[in-house]
Design a protein around this motif. Structure first.
Motif, mmCIF file in Angstrom:
data_model
loop_
_atom_site.group_PDB
_atom_site.id
_atom_site.type_symbol
_atom_site.label_atom_id
_atom_site.label_comp_id
_atom_site.label_asym_id
_atom_site.label_seq_id
_atom_site.Cartn_x
_atom_site.Cartn_y
_atom_site.Cartn_z
ATOM 1 N N GLU A 1 -27.378 3.570 -3.263
ATOM 2 C CA GLU A 1 -28.390 2.550 -2.993
ATOM 3 C C GLU A 1 -29.705 3.161 -2.488
ATOM 4 N N TYR B 1 -20.911 0.908 10.416
ATOM 5 C CA TYR B 1 -20.323 0.406 9.176
ATOM 6 C C TYR B 1 -18.869 -0.029 9.346
ATOM 7 N N GLU C 1 -30.086 1.256 5.457
ATOM 8 C CA GLU C 1 -30.427 0.260 4.441
ATOM 9 C C GLU C 1 -29.375 0.235 3.335
ATOM 10 N N GLU D 1 -26.374 -1.747 4.543
ATOM 11 C CA GLU D 1 -26.662 -3.184 4.472
ATOM 12 C C GLU D 1 -26.528 -3.693 3.039
ATOM 13 N N ALA D 2 -27.044 -2.921 2.097
ATOM 14 C CA ALA D 2 -26.985 -3.351 0.700
ATOM 15 C C ALA D 2 -25.547 -3.420 0.202
ATOM 16 N N GLN E 1 -22.829 -3.792 2.058
ATOM 17 C CA GLN E 1 -22.122 -4.866 2.755
ATOM 18 C C GLN E 1 -22.495 -6.234 2.210
ATOM 19 N N GLU E 2 -23.733 -6.386 1.756
ATOM 20 C CA GLU E 2 -24.171 -7.681 1.216
ATOM 21 C C GLU E 2 -23.665 -7.905 -0.209
ATOM 22 N N SER E 3 -23.263 -6.842 -0.856
ATOM 23 C CA SER E 3 -22.695 -6.973 -2.200
ATOM 24 C C SER E 3 -21.178 -7.114 -2.070
ATOM 25 N N SER E 4 -20.500 -7.183 -3.193
ATOM 26 C CA SER E 4 -19.040 -7.278 -3.177
ATOM 27 C C SER E 4 -18.386 -5.918 -2.999
ATOM 28 N N TYR F 1 -18.537 -3.529 -0.659
ATOM 29 C CA TYR F 1 -17.931 -3.198 0.633
ATOM 30 C C TYR F 1 -16.545 -3.834 0.734
ATOM 31 N N ASP F 2 -16.430 -5.083 0.331
ATOM 32 C CA ASP F 2 -15.139 -5.771 0.373
ATOM 33 C C ASP F 2 -14.140 -5.108 -0.564
#
Length: 283
Positions: free
Chosen positions: A93, A141, A262, A265-266, A268-271, A273-274
């Motif tokens: 990212e 994180y 950053e 964050e990117a 985690q905001e996407s799928s 990280y899950d």
């Protein structure tokens, strides 16, 4: 983006690496969360014997400490784990390029970072004030607490730290678990220095626990859960510490620090990280 890792047999990994983990080619550096130039040994992880830092100003070398399942470990010669996948996704990212990984004993990570052999530490390192005096961290994180691990069905079944009085306790060198042993057990007179055993990695400590030569281990909760699922050990109790893991960088590497934060964050905001969490923690 990070490729999904193939599933693996954690029990086979722990059994296979228990005696041989010390034989993994580790660079002799130590450390906690610190600023790092990443470099690798010439093994199957793609390392080389040159200085660790990337040649291009946008290339970075990461350092980690295998033997901390499921965050970082070596399986069939390949470096894998939650931290490995996450850092690769985070760097994707940014404008940086992850050139290599270097395997280093945990207490050698910060010195390696300071010596510019690596550029970033990705080793489930807790962000602490003491470490921040030496290195800088990305935004957190992952969050974790500490646990006490004991032999499954053994005679030692503590409910709190005070119950470890007079017992033989172990932890990994340089970790927050070791800090708890020193500050909460030794400093408080619950155990003597001779009752504490420090290990290069937790795999060796768990082996001693299974053999009964250790009574208990202080260890991060997610790692304890992995060992409890695969070895003849169990979690006696968990106590809240509110620890947060971050990627370590040199204090002067402000641009890299910001880019990693950053990137976290990117991801985690996407799928993604899950997906990485699901893969390594079945969550």
């Amino acid at each position: 983006m990070v490729e999904k890792r193939e599933s693996f047999d954690r029990r086979s990994y722990l059994k296979a690496t228990g005696a041989g983990i010390a034989g993994i080619s580790l660079t002799g550096f130590a450390g906690c969360l610190e600023d790092a130039d990443d470099g690798d040994d010439d093994d199957e992880t793609g390392a080389d014997d040159d200085d660790g830092a990337g040649d291009d100003e946008n290339e970075i070398v990461a350092g980690t400490a295998p033997g901390f399942e499921p965050f970082e470990m070596v399986i069939d010669g390949e470096l894998v784990g939650f931290d490995i996948d996450l850092l690769e996704a985070v760097v994707d990212e940014t404008e940086y390029e992850l050139a290599d990984w270097q395997e280093i004993e945990f207490d050698g990570l910060i010195p390696s970072l300071e010596n510019e052999n690596i550029d970033v530490i990705a080793a489930a390192m807790t962000i602490t004030e003491d470490r921040q005096e030496t290195i800088a961290f990305s935004d957190p994180y992952y969050s974790a607490d500490q646990t006490v691990l004991v032999q499954e069905g053994g005679d030692v079944q503590p409910d709190e730290l005070e119950d470890l009085e007079g017992h033989n306790v172990g932890a990994q060198s340089g970790t927050t678990g070791e800090g708890i042993v020193e500050d909460e057990l030794i400093a408080e007179g619950l155990i003597d220095d001779g009752d504490y055993d420090s290990y290069d990695n937790y795999v060796l400590a768990v082996e001693e626990l299974e053999r009964g030569t250790l009574d208990a281990i202080v260890i991060d909760e997610p790692v304890a859960e992995s060992f409890a699922a695969d070895r003849d050990v169990e979690i006696a109790f968990t106590f809240e510490t509110g620890e947060e893991y971050g990627f370590g960088v040199r204090q002067e590497d402000d641009d890299l620090q910001q880019a990693l934060s950053e990137g976290i964050e990117a991801v985690q905001e996407s799928s993604e990280y899950d997906e990485i969490t699901q893969e390594w923690f079945d969550e």
